[in-house]
Write a protein that holds these residues in place. Sequence first.
Motif, PDB file in Angstrom:
ATOM      1  N   ASP A   1      41.310  51.707  44.490  1.00 19.73           N
ATOM      2  CA  ASP A   1      42.625  51.422  43.886  1.00 19.73           C
ATOM      3  C   ASP A   1      42.977  49.946  43.821  1.00 19.73           C
ATOM      4  O   ASP A   1      44.138  49.564  43.939  1.00 19.73           O
ATOM      5  N   LEU A   2      41.948  49.104  43.670  1.00 23.86           N
ATOM      6  CA  LEU A   2      42.159  47.661  43.513  1.00 23.86           C
ATOM      7  C   LEU A   2      41.787  47.249  42.098  1.00 23.86           C
ATOM      8  O   LEU A   2      40.824  47.762  41.520  1.00 23.86           O
TER       9      LEU A   2
ATOM     10  N   GLU B   1      48.939  44.548  46.778  1.00 27.40           N
ATOM     11  CA  GLU B   1      49.122  43.098  46.819  1.00 27.40           C
ATOM     12  C   GLU B   1      47.795  42.364  46.857  1.00 27.40           C
ATOM     13  O   GLU B   1      47.748  41.178  47.199  1.00 27.40           O
ATOM     14  N   SER B   2      46.704  43.050  46.542  1.00 26.41           N
ATOM     15  CA  SER B   2      45.366  42.470  46.656  1.00 26.41           C
ATOM     16  C   SER B   2      44.590  42.663  45.363  1.00 26.41           C
ATOM     17  O   SER B   2      44.922  43.525  44.552  1.00 26.41           O
ATOM     18  N   ILE B   3      43.549  41.863  45.205  1.00 27.64           N
ATOM     19  CA  ILE B   3      42.665  41.988  44.061  1.00 27.64           C
ATOM     20  C   ILE B   3      41.253  41.624  44.505  1.00 27.64           C
ATOM     21  O   ILE B   3      41.068  40.763  45.359  1.00 27.64           O
ATOM     22  N   MET B   4      40.276  42.305  43.957  1.00 33.08           N
ATOM     23  CA  MET B   4      38.869  42.046  44.278  1.00 33.08           C
ATOM     24  C   MET B   4      38.337  40.976  43.329  1.00 33.08           C
ATOM     25  O   MET B   4      38.591  41.023  42.140  1.00 33.08           O
ATOM     26  N   VAL B   5      37.606  40.049  43.867  1.00 28.89           N
ATOM     27  CA  VAL B   5      36.913  39.044  43.060  1.00 28.89           C
ATOM     28  C   VAL B   5      35.423  39.267  43.276  1.00 28.89           C
ATOM     29  O   VAL B   5      34.949  39.255  44.415  1.00 28.89           O
ATOM     30  N   GLY B   6      34.696  39.508  42.191  1.00 30.24           N
ATOM     31  CA  GLY B   6      33.279  39.776  42.339  1.00 30.24           C
ATOM     32  C   GLY B   6      32.483  39.358  41.114  1.00 30.24           C
ATOM     33  O   GLY B   6      33.037  39.137  40.042  1.00 30.24           O
ATOM     34  N   ASP B   7      31.181  39.277  41.298  1.00 28.33           N
ATOM     35  CA  ASP B   7      30.317  38.813  40.215  1.00 28.33           C
ATOM     36  C   ASP B   7      29.355  39.869  39.693  1.00 28.33           C
ATOM     37  O   ASP B   7      28.540  39.585  38.821  1.00 28.33           O
TER      38      ASP B   7
END
Length: 68
Positions: A31-32, A13-19
Amino acid sequence: RYAIDMTNIDVNESIMVGDRKHDVLGASANDLDAIGVLFGYGTKDELEKAGAKYIASDVHELSVILSR
């Protein structure tokens, strides 16, 4: 991994946000899925090569992706 373990988040139910590619690679190792954002330090090419599932060019586009 430490943040996942300490917060007991559900990776389904999660997602990584990155630059940067390291954000995307870290997400994948745990596993994201990852959203690469172009309003940071990384480039589109870097984020695509690292395997970002989505790429957002600005905060509005990020909001649209997150609302799916």
